[in-house]
Design a protein around this motif. Structure first.
Motif, PDB file in Angstrom:
ATOM      1  N   LEU A  67      85.158 -97.664 -80.805  1.00  0.00           N
ATOM      2  CA  LEU A  67      84.313 -96.774 -81.605  1.00  0.00           C
ATOM      3  C   LEU A  67      84.701 -96.706 -83.077  1.00  0.00           C
ATOM      4  N   LEU A  70      82.214 -96.500 -85.975  1.00  0.00           N
ATOM      5  CA  LEU A  70      81.427 -95.289 -86.255  1.00  0.00           C
ATOM      6  C   LEU A  70      81.898 -94.574 -87.531  1.00  0.00           C
ATOM      7  N   MET A 223      75.839 -97.827 -69.579  1.00  0.00           N
ATOM      8  CA  MET A 223      77.042 -96.984 -69.589  1.00  0.00           C
ATOM      9  C   MET A 223      78.095 -97.565 -68.648  1.00  0.00           C
ATOM     10  N   ILE A 226      79.645-100.587 -70.155  1.00  0.00           N
ATOM     11  CA  ILE A 226      80.634-100.256 -71.208  1.00  0.00           C
ATOM     12  C   ILE A 226      81.941 -99.802 -70.558  1.00  0.00           C
ATOM     13  N   ASP A 227      81.795 -98.984 -69.498  1.00  0.00           N
ATOM     14  CA  ASP A 227      83.003 -98.491 -68.830  1.00  0.00           C
ATOM     15  C   ASP A 227      83.796 -99.623 -68.195  1.00  0.00           C
ATOM     16  N   ILE A 231      86.469-102.516 -73.884  1.00  0.00           N
ATOM     17  CA  ILE A 231      86.536-101.438 -74.870  1.00  0.00           C
ATOM     18  C   ILE A 231      86.274-100.075 -74.226  1.00  0.00           C
ATOM     19  N   ALA A 232      86.490-100.010 -72.884  1.00  0.00           N
ATOM     20  CA  ALA A 232      86.156 -98.777 -72.180  1.00  0.00           C
ATOM     21  C   ALA A 232      87.044 -97.616 -72.586  1.00  0.00           C
ATOM     22  N   SER A 233      88.263 -97.904 -72.987  1.00  0.00           N
ATOM     23  CA  SER A 233      89.143 -96.781 -73.292  1.00  0.00           C
ATOM     24  C   SER A 233      89.256 -96.586 -74.797  1.00  0.00           C
ATOM     25  N   TRP A 234      89.495 -95.337 -75.146  1.00  0.00           N
ATOM     26  CA  TRP A 234      89.577 -94.917 -76.548  1.00  0.00           C
ATOM     27  C   TRP A 234      90.925 -95.368 -77.115  1.00  0.00           C
ATOM     28  N   GLN A 235      90.867 -96.302 -78.091  1.00  0.00           N
ATOM     29  CA  GLN A 235      92.100 -96.902 -78.573  1.00  0.00           C
ATOM     30  C   GLN A 235      92.399 -96.555 -80.024  1.00  0.00           C
ATOM     31  N   VAL A 236      91.433 -95.896 -80.690  1.00  0.00           N
ATOM     32  CA  VAL A 236      91.519 -95.830 -82.147  1.00  0.00           C
ATOM     33  C   VAL A 236      92.744 -95.041 -82.594  1.00  0.00           C
ATOM     34  N   SER A 287      73.505 -97.170 -85.848  1.00  0.00           N
ATOM     35  CA  SER A 287      74.730 -97.341 -85.057  1.00  0.00           C
ATOM     36  C   SER A 287      74.527 -97.061 -83.579  1.00  0.00           C
ATOM     37  N   LEU A 288      73.286 -96.706 -83.223  1.00  0.00           N
ATOM     38  CA  LEU A 288      73.027 -96.273 -81.851  1.00  0.00           C
ATOM     39  C   LEU A 288      73.349 -97.361 -80.827  1.00  0.00           C
ATOM     40  N   VAL A 291      77.455-100.296 -79.730  1.00  0.00           N
ATOM     41  CA  VAL A 291      78.384-100.432 -78.606  1.00  0.00           C
ATOM     42  C   VAL A 291      77.734-101.165 -77.423  1.00  0.00           C
TER      43      VAL A 291
ATOM     44  N   VAL B  65      92.771 -94.224 -71.822  1.00  0.00           N
ATOM     45  CA  VAL B  65      92.223 -93.814 -70.530  1.00  0.00           C
ATOM     46  C   VAL B  65      90.855 -94.460 -70.358  1.00  0.00           C
ATOM     47  N   GLU B  66      90.591 -95.045 -69.204  1.00  0.00           N
ATOM     48  CA  GLU B  66      89.321 -95.718 -68.956  1.00  0.00           C
ATOM     49  C   GLU B  66      88.160 -94.730 -69.038  1.00  0.00           C
ATOM     50  N   THR B  68      86.755 -93.233 -71.556  1.00  0.00           N
ATOM     51  CA  THR B  68      86.660 -92.263 -72.629  1.00  0.00           C
ATOM     52  C   THR B  68      85.688 -92.713 -73.713  1.00  0.00           C
ATOM     53  N   THR B  69      85.491 -94.029 -73.854  1.00  0.00           N
ATOM     54  CA  THR B  69      84.609 -94.513 -74.909  1.00  0.00           C
ATOM     55  C   THR B  69      83.199 -93.960 -74.743  1.00  0.00           C
ATOM     56  N   THR B  70      82.662 -94.041 -73.529  1.00  0.00           N
ATOM     57  CA  THR B  70      81.276 -93.592 -73.344  1.00  0.00           C
ATOM     58  C   THR B  70      81.157 -92.098 -73.573  1.00  0.00           C
TER      59      THR B  70
END
Lengths: 902, 106
Positions: A67, A70, A223, A226-227, A231-236, A287-288, A291, B65-66, B68-70
């Motif tokens: 993300l 964004l 969805m 994506i999961d 890139i499913a996990s928040w890495q930022v 940006s919609l 992802v 954590v898996e 979380t992006t969505t």
């Protein structure tokens, strides 16, 4: 889809853009430009923010780091949602001061200093050139993708980039330099950009819809996809998230192209109210689908360049039309950015670098040198070509590819260095030119050292050893770990240091230096732009020749427009002909018009030249302002003094009246007292003569002697009173305080008064109220009481005289009132009764000499209290007030000290 | 009945004619300018609130954590839409407070 067809479509699209731009210019010229000037066109033109870097790169960024992309949209969104804070002021100033570029804004704010503008121009050129190269690269990459897909080979990327750059240069020269007035709207360009904005939005939405509903099967399935993706996990990284939002928020204000569309091309301030929500909405839509496209691309085409998913996904699925639309979207993003950036940069380059140089080189100055207008246009056009050439050159040298990908953010961090000087200039009158320059230079150097130069990679500008161990082995100066700050993302590290040093220098130097008058004038204009609509008059008129000014203006604005402007000004002044008087108002207006073409600094310098060199009389103006302020202060002082004098005179008059009255009283008294003294003296003399003559009987002798004695007692009393008063007045009296109940004091006073023979008076006392312990000179106090009681007995004219005595305690103050039921003292006499020698003329057989109340007043004064006549009461009424405890500052009471210890 | 002079400026400005001598501004505003002031307050508050949500929440989410992006994407889009709607509503009323375009002299 063959390459030829693609090129044909692209050319057709370009022709369409040319046509739209022409049509918009024509409509604007004929005045039917309502549609062109709609707030939505303004909003769409802001979309030059979304370049090819975001069109293609956002998907690539999402595929690599989730993300994070964004942030690039969230920063501007916050700035626009918060338009009331900053954008409104920026746009208002831009319009009020006819600002032509971000460099012009800083130059105008900081005293129309061209040096500062040059700094900003350099920063902008260094930051924008790689950005332009990036756009050229994106177009050529896209063409290559199509070529590979169609089986064609041998299309050199360089050739595509060259023709793109050349075509854009032509378009920009045609539509970007039609008018010299850079502050005038480029209707054609804006309209073309608005159309391109629609194209890129439609392209991205179409691809997104195709990917979500065509390839994946709906929102839910996407969805899930994506999961399931990498890139499913928040890495930022938290630091990057914050810094990127900050940088993109700053960039939307300070990028030269953004400033151009946001401020310079703004036709109506109220358009901002629409753009405030519509532009964030545009960014949201853009940006919609990023992802989903990235996730689907990663799933279906692993291993390929994610930057090109927008193109390769439709191509791989055989959707040629969609792919072409995507190509046009990317093409639009790239071209709109390049066009606006080239206009903005060329304006800055020509106004702040080429023209000042040219003016200083041509010896005769603005009024006698050749055709300035043509030279200006030429310099604009050359600048445009130079900017695009520079971008192309950068593209060739950098060899395209990976090195360019990061340049977008590096550029953002570079132009963010303008922020402290910009915000400070808009909101802080104390910001000075030196401070702004120090901050800009400091920030720029740190940015170049920590981010820009290392971006060329190891052994690019810095050797690998320098990067790893610092220059000359100085570890503290390692470009990517300055002062030992290790382990940070290079972008976060560079942003942190550059902005901290920038802001620090800006603030400290601003605080330490003193601004020039011009800076202070402009600072006030900028910071208080909403409070005051008047322009400060910078020119003191008289010396400039209107004809010279006309010649100069003609050379810049063109003959027709210049003559029109001058005759309009003449008419406003109520004169005939076409040459107005060079009044300060006219010169200021002229300077502003010229500033729209050549920038604030140059316009100011040009008028200064014609005006006779000495010209800029801001210092004079300041001096005059100072003088005026002094005069005003002086006159205020005079007014205050005269009011004071008036008050004194009034007081004196009152005092004089009183003195006159007193003098009359005194004369009256003197005759009275002479009479009083003479009467007993006469009796004494007469009867003593009779006694001396002898031959009187015993009773007679006794009677005459008594008369003599009575009369001498009367005399003595009179003399006693006089003596008493004089002692009291001179302050020689010694008080003997003692504790006693008030009722006891009153009892004594009543007894004494009755003993003196005034028995007809009926007393009404208030036993409960009198139960007050007083600690004062009760002997003196009872003297006052006696006086008041005997006065009532003497003067009360009621048939059955009654005196009411009421006492009460008010805090630490004792209040004793004496009311009688007579007719009181006439108003005319009330002001004088406490004066010496005052005596009411009315009374029958009054024995006193008019000293009683005067003595009372003096005694009450000594006791720290007061005696007052109450005019509103029915009869004569006196009120005594005195402190329950007498305080004697010079002689502390030993009993009081004991009480304090206890 | 005395005729009242029309206010010289937009509805929201503190009313003071430019030619009049400066008067002390009234301590309390009439309902309409009052409403406008509060709208301006709202226009200032919305971005601050939005910035907090946009900046703070992603920083607080656990990393790695898996799934979380969505959820975060949906959260950010909702905040975004909320800000757009709020800004649009506020801007609709504030537009009137801004001066007319003075482009006639160009």
């Amino acid at each position: 889809m063959t390459l030829d067809l693609l090129i044909f479509v692209a050319l057709l699209y370009v022709c369409l853009l040319f046509g739209i731009a022409f049509a918009a210019e024509r409509r604007a010229r004929t005045g039917r430009n309502a549609w062109v000037r709609s707030p939505f066109v303004y909003t769409l033109s802001l979309s030059v923010y979304c370049t090819a870097w975001t069109f293609y790169g956002a998907v690539g960024s999402a595929a690599r780091s989730g993300l994070e992309y964004l942030t690039i949209y969230l920063g501007p969104t916050l700035v626009f949602i918060g338009w009331w804070w900053l954008l409104r002021k920026l746009v208002r100033i831009g319009r009020a001061q006819r600002i032509t570029s971000i460099a012009d804004l800083l130059s105008a704010r900081y005293g129309k200093s061209n040096g500062l503008a040059v700094l900003v121009v350099l920063l902008a050129v260094v930051g924008t050139t790689p950005y332009i190269a990036l756009q050229l690269q994106s177009v050529s990459l896209a063409v290559e993708v199509f070529a590979m897909n169609g089986g064609a080979t041998g299309v050199s990327q360089g050739v595509t980039a060259f023709w793109t750059a050349a075509g854009l240069a032509v378009f920009t020269v045609i539509f970007g330099t039609r008018n010299l007035d850079a502050n005038e709207r480029h209707h054609g360009v804006v309209m073309a950009i608005a159309v391109e904005a629609v194209v890129k939005l439609v392209a991205l939405l179409a691809i997104g819809i195709f990917v979500v509903w065509g390839l994946t099967g709906g929102v839910g399935a996407t969805m899930d996809l994506i999961d399931a993706s990498p890139i499913a996990s928040w890495q930022v990284d938290g630091g990057r998230w914050f810094v990127l939002i900050l940088l993109s928020g700053a960039a939307v204000l300070t990028l030269p192209r953004m400033f151009q569309v946001l401020v310079v091309e703004n036709a109506d301030e109220r358009h901002l109210a629409t753009a405030a929500w519509a532009f964030p909405l545009y960014l949201l839509l853009i940006s919609l689908f990023v992802v989903p496209i990235a996730a689907v691309g990663l799933a279906r085409m692993p291993g390929t360049n994610p930057d090109l998913f927008v193109l390769t996904l439709p191509l791989a699925e055989g959707q040629d039309l969609l792919a072409t639309l995507a190509f046009l979207g990317g093409f639009s993003s790239a071209t709109s950015m390049v066009i606006v950036a080239a206009i903005a940069l060329s304006t800055m380059l020509s106004n702040h670098m080429i023209m000042p140089l040219w003016l200083s080189l041509s010896s005769g100055g603005a009024s006698v040198s050749g055709d300035v207008r043509r030279a200006m246009l030429l310099s604009r056009r050359v600048s445009i070509a130079a900017v695009l050439g520079l971008g192309y050159l950068y593209y060739l040298v950098s060899g395209g590819a990976e090195a360019l990908a990061a340049i977008g953010l590096i550029s953002f961090a570079g132009v963010a260095q303008i922020m402290p000087a910009l915000i400070g200039g808009l909101f802080w009158r104390g910001a000075t030119r030196k401070g702004a320059a120090a901050g800009l230079v400091g920030g720029f150097v740190v940015w170049a050292y920590t981010l820009f130069l290392p971006s060329f990679g190891p052994d690019g500008v810095f050797s690998a050893t320098t990067l790893a161990q610092g220059p000359l082995g100085l570890g503290a100066l390692r470009p990517q770990a300055l002062f030992g700050l290790e382990g940070l993302d290079p972008l976060v590290h560079a942003t942190l240091w550059s902005l901290v040093i920038n802001t620090g220098l800006f603030l400290s130097v601003s605080l330490a230096t003193f601004p020039t008058p011009m800076e202070r004038l402009q600072g006030a204009e900028f910071v208080n732009v909403f409070d005051r609509s008047s322009i400060p008059r910078v020119w003191s008129g008289g010396r400039a020749e209107a004809e010279d000014l006309l010649v100069m203006t003609q050379r810049i604005l063109g003959a027709e427009e210049a003559t029109g402007f001058f005759s309009a000004a003449t008419r406003r002044q109520g004169k005939l002909g076409y040459l107005p008087d060079p009044t300060p108002e006219f010169l200021t207006e002229l300077e502003r018009v010229l500033a729209g073409s050549v920038g604030a600094g140059t316009a100011h310098a040009m008028i200064a030249q014609v005006h006779g060199g000495a010209s800029i009389s801001v210092s004079d103006l300041m001096a005059v302002a100072d003088e005026t302020a002094q005069i005003m202060e002086y006159s205020t002082q005079l007014e205050a003094k005269s009011a004071e004098l008036e008050a004194t005179a009034q007081e004196l008059r009152r005092a004089n009246d009183k003195l006159t009255q007193l003098s009359i009283q005194k004369d009256a008294f003197l005759s009275q007292i002479s009479h009083e003294l003479r009467t007993p003296m006469t009796s004494i003399r007469a009867f003593s003569e009779i006694l001396l003559a002898g031959g009187l009987s015993q009773t007679e002798t006794e009677r005459y002697s008594r008369i003599i004695q009575d009369e001498s007692i009367r005399l003595t009393r009179l003399l006693d009173d006089l003596l008493d008063l004089s002692v009291l007045e001179n302050g020689q009296v010694v008080l003997n305080p003692q504790v006693e109940r008030l009722s006891a004091v009153l009892d004594r006073a009543v007894a004494a008064a009755s003993a003196a023979g005034e028995g007809a008076l009926v007393l009404r006392r208030d036993e409960a109220g009198e139960a007050i312990e007083v600690d004062t000179d009760t002997g003196r106090l009872s003297q006052v009481f006696i006086n008041l009681i005997s006065n009532a007995a003497k003067y009360c004219d009621a048939d059955r005289p009654v005196l009411r005595i009421a006492a009460r305690l008010d805090g630490e103050t004792v209040e004793v009132d004496f009311f009688d039921n007579g007719s009181g003292i006439p108003v005319a006499g009330q002001g004088l009764i406490f004066e010496k020698f005052a005596r009411m003329e009315t009374t029958s057989g009054a024995g006193g000499a008019g000293l009683g109340l005067a003595i009372c007043r003096e005694i009450m004064d000594r006791l720290g209290g007061s005696i007052a006549y109450l005019p509103e009461a029915e009869g004569a009424a006196f009120r005594l007030r005195f402190p329950r405890r007498l305080s004697q500052p010079d002689a502390p009471d030993p009993r009081r000290a004991r009480a304090a210890v206890a | 009945m005395p005729t009242r002079r029309p206010l010289p400026r937009g509805r929201g400005e503190p009313f003071r004619a430019e030619t009049d001598p400066p008067r002390r501004p009234a301590l309390f505003l009439a309902p309409q300018p009052y409403r406008q002031r509060r709208l301006i307050d709202a226009a200032r508050a919305v971005p601050l609130f939005g910035a907090f949500l946009v900046l703070a929440v992603p920083l607080l989410i656990p990393r790695g954590v898996e799934g979380t992006t969505t959820s975060l994407l949906v959260f950010l889009l909702l905040v975004w839409i909320g800000m757009v709607i709020a800004a649009a509503l506020i801007a609709r009323f504030l537009r009137g407070a801004m001066p007319e375009a003075r482009d006639g002299d160009r």
